[in-house]
Design a protein around this motif. Structure first.
Motif, PDB file in Angstrom:
ATOM      1  N   ARG A   1      49.377 -26.523  -0.497  1.00 39.27           N
ATOM      2  CA  ARG A   1      48.716 -27.557  -1.289  1.00 39.27           C
ATOM      3  C   ARG A   1      48.484 -28.804  -0.438  1.00 39.27           C
TER       4      ARG A   1
ATOM      5  N   ASN B   1      45.916 -29.049  -9.824  1.00 38.59           N
ATOM      6  CA  ASN B   1      44.878 -28.807  -8.825  1.00 38.59           C
ATOM      7  C   ASN B   1      44.124 -30.090  -8.478  1.00 38.59           C
TER       8      ASN B   1
ATOM      9  N   TRP C   1      45.752 -32.308  -5.493  1.00 35.54           N
ATOM     10  CA  TRP C   1      45.839 -31.945  -4.085  1.00 35.54           C
ATOM     11  C   TRP C   1      44.564 -31.358  -3.495  1.00 35.54           C
TER      12      TRP C   1
ATOM     13  N   HIS D   1      44.052 -21.763  -0.432  1.00 35.39           N
ATOM     14  CA  HIS D   1      44.815 -21.739  -1.681  1.00 35.39           C
ATOM     15  C   HIS D   1      43.835 -21.370  -2.793  1.00 35.39           C
TER      16      HIS D   1
ATOM     17  N   GLU E   1      55.863 -26.930  -2.392  1.00 31.31           N
ATOM     18  CA  GLU E   1      55.289 -26.687  -1.069  1.00 31.31           C
ATOM     19  C   GLU E   1      56.361 -26.233  -0.076  1.00 31.31           C
TER      20      GLU E   1
END
Length: 191
Positions: free
Chosen positions: A23, A78, A81, A129, A174
């Motif tokens: 991310r 979402n 990032w 991602h 992360e």
């Protein structure tokens, strides 16, 4: 040992073992012209039912109007990032052909194309991602997609950035160890 490299129970290609979904993207990274061509070439050669190739991609680089349109459709975390990625890709399945005949394996075939794209990207040193949290209707409207073309997912692609730039909840995710089900949990053997 790098905690981001998958600890596999059998040897796999390095690009697969090293693939993970960050991310934290480097918001200063930009792709040179044609740098993403190999990813899309890999997707182009993915298998598909009856060779229908029912995939389409919208590529938008950070800073472009198209990137802003895609970013505006992102939901939840979402939005926090994905704007740092160098590019966003909308992955689209062609659900029926021009004559209206259903293409029942289109989403599966798109998944294979995106998987090929992902492995190629990883082998070229890019990170991706995949996201499902976005407003599909807004994407269709913003890019004037015909009804037979359905946005299925969005891929963020770029260079790894610092996890320190993420909000705390995302930073923890992360940096957390990677986990997967064991093989005997996902493979059903019937002799």
């Amino acid at each position: 040992m790098n905690p981001r490299i998958a600890q596999t129970s059998a040897p796999v290609l390095p690009a697969l073992a090293e693939r993970w979904s960050p991310r934290a993207f480097d918001d200063a990274h930009a792709f040179p012209e044609n740098a993403l061509r190999g990813m899309f070439e890999a997707a182009r050669w993915a298998p598909s039912a009856s060779n229908t190739q029912p995939w389409r991609f919208i590529l938008a680089r950070r800073g472009s109007e198209s990137f802003a349109k895609i970013e505006a459709t992102l939901m939840g975390f979402n939005q926090m990032w994905a704007g740092s990625a160098a590019a966003l890709i909308v992955n689209i399945a062609e659900l029926s052909d021009a004559e209206g005949k259903a293409l029942p394996w289109a989403e599966y075939d798109l998944g294979q194309a995106v998987a090929h794209l992902s492995v190629q990207a990883q082998s070229e040193g890019f990170h991706l991602h995949q996201m499902g949290g976005f407003d599909r209707a807004a994407i269709s409207e913003s890019f004037e997609l015909e009804a037979r073309f359905q946005p299925i997912s969005i891929t963020a692609v770029g260079a790894i950035g610092s996890a320190d730039n993420l909000p705390e909840a995302l930073r923890e995710r992360e940096l957390a160890p990677r986990t997967r089900f064991e093989l005997d949990e996902i493979v059903i053997v019937r002799d």
